[in-house]
Design a protein around this motif. Sequence first.
Motif, PDB file in Angstrom:
ATOM      1  N   PRO A 189      14.110   6.854   6.670  1.00 12.59           N
ATOM      2  CA  PRO A 189      15.467   7.404   6.745  1.00 12.59           C
ATOM      3  C   PRO A 189      15.490   8.649   7.634  1.00 12.59           C
ATOM      4  O   PRO A 189      14.598   9.490   7.540  1.00 12.59           O
TER       5      PRO A 189
ATOM      6  N   ARG B  28      16.280   9.137  -1.166  1.00 11.58           N
ATOM      7  CA  ARG B  28      15.773   9.303   0.195  1.00 11.58           C
ATOM      8  C   ARG B  28      14.673  10.358   0.255  1.00 11.58           C
ATOM      9  O   ARG B  28      13.854  10.350   1.157  1.00 11.58           O
TER      10      ARG B  28
ATOM     11  N   GLY C 176      15.190   4.382  11.996  1.00 14.69           N
ATOM     12  CA  GLY C 176      15.325   3.764  10.689  1.00 14.69           C
ATOM     13  C   GLY C 176      16.316   2.618  10.721  1.00 14.69           C
ATOM     14  O   GLY C 176      16.961   2.347  11.746  1.00 14.69           O
TER      15      GLY C 176
ATOM     16  N   LYS D 157      25.268   4.807   5.666  1.00 10.59           N
ATOM     17  CA  LYS D 157      23.910   5.239   6.002  1.00 10.59           C
ATOM     18  C   LYS D 157      23.008   5.138   4.776  1.00 10.59           C
ATOM     19  O   LYS D 157      21.891   4.629   4.856  1.00 10.59           O
TER      20      LYS D 157
ATOM     21  N   ASP E 149      19.567   3.092   4.139  1.00 10.82           N
ATOM     22  CA  ASP E 149      18.359   3.825   3.752  1.00 10.82           C
ATOM     23  C   ASP E 149      17.753   3.268   2.464  1.00 10.82           C
ATOM     24  O   ASP E 149      16.539   3.090   2.363  1.00 10.82           O
TER      25      ASP E 149
ATOM     26  N   TYR F  92      16.126  -0.001   3.181  1.00  8.77           N
ATOM     27  CA  TYR F  92      14.819   0.212   3.814  1.00  8.77           C
ATOM     28  C   TYR F  92      13.772   0.602   2.762  1.00  8.77           C
ATOM     29  O   TYR F  92      12.660   0.071   2.754  1.00  8.77           O
TER      30      TYR F  92
END
Length: 135
Positions: free
Chosen positions: A54, A75, A84, A99, A103, A106
């Motif tokens: 991130p 995060r 990212g 976002k 994140d 991910y």
Amino acid sequence: MYKFRTLKPVDETVDLDIDGARRTPLGDFLRMTHLDEIPQLWSILVGDMSVVGPRPAITELEPDYQEQLSEWRRRWFVKPGLTGLAQINDATGTEPAEKLRYDIKYIRKQSFIFDIQIVFRQIWKVLQDITSMFR
């Protein structure tokens, strides 16, 4: 996180935005070619950042994001990255919920193969940005 300055400093007495008088030709070139990211390689080499993860949020906005988005703190347990999942999907800090969604995705899917896929997609985006400069 280190970065080349690509905008003129904010003058508190004048209302200047990123698309206005703060821009410079050199800054535009550095941003378009992504060369403004080169100093972050030092942070990767010393272990403060990862290649993929991130992207760090603007420090001043962090408290607002925490208030708005209950999962924002997740995060903090992953090293920030040069690129990212949010970046390759064009989700920026101006859209914190989107976002954060990328994140968190991910963080859940994090693997070497997934990182390689993100790096290749980022390289492709950079090449597209550079070729668009010559159109």
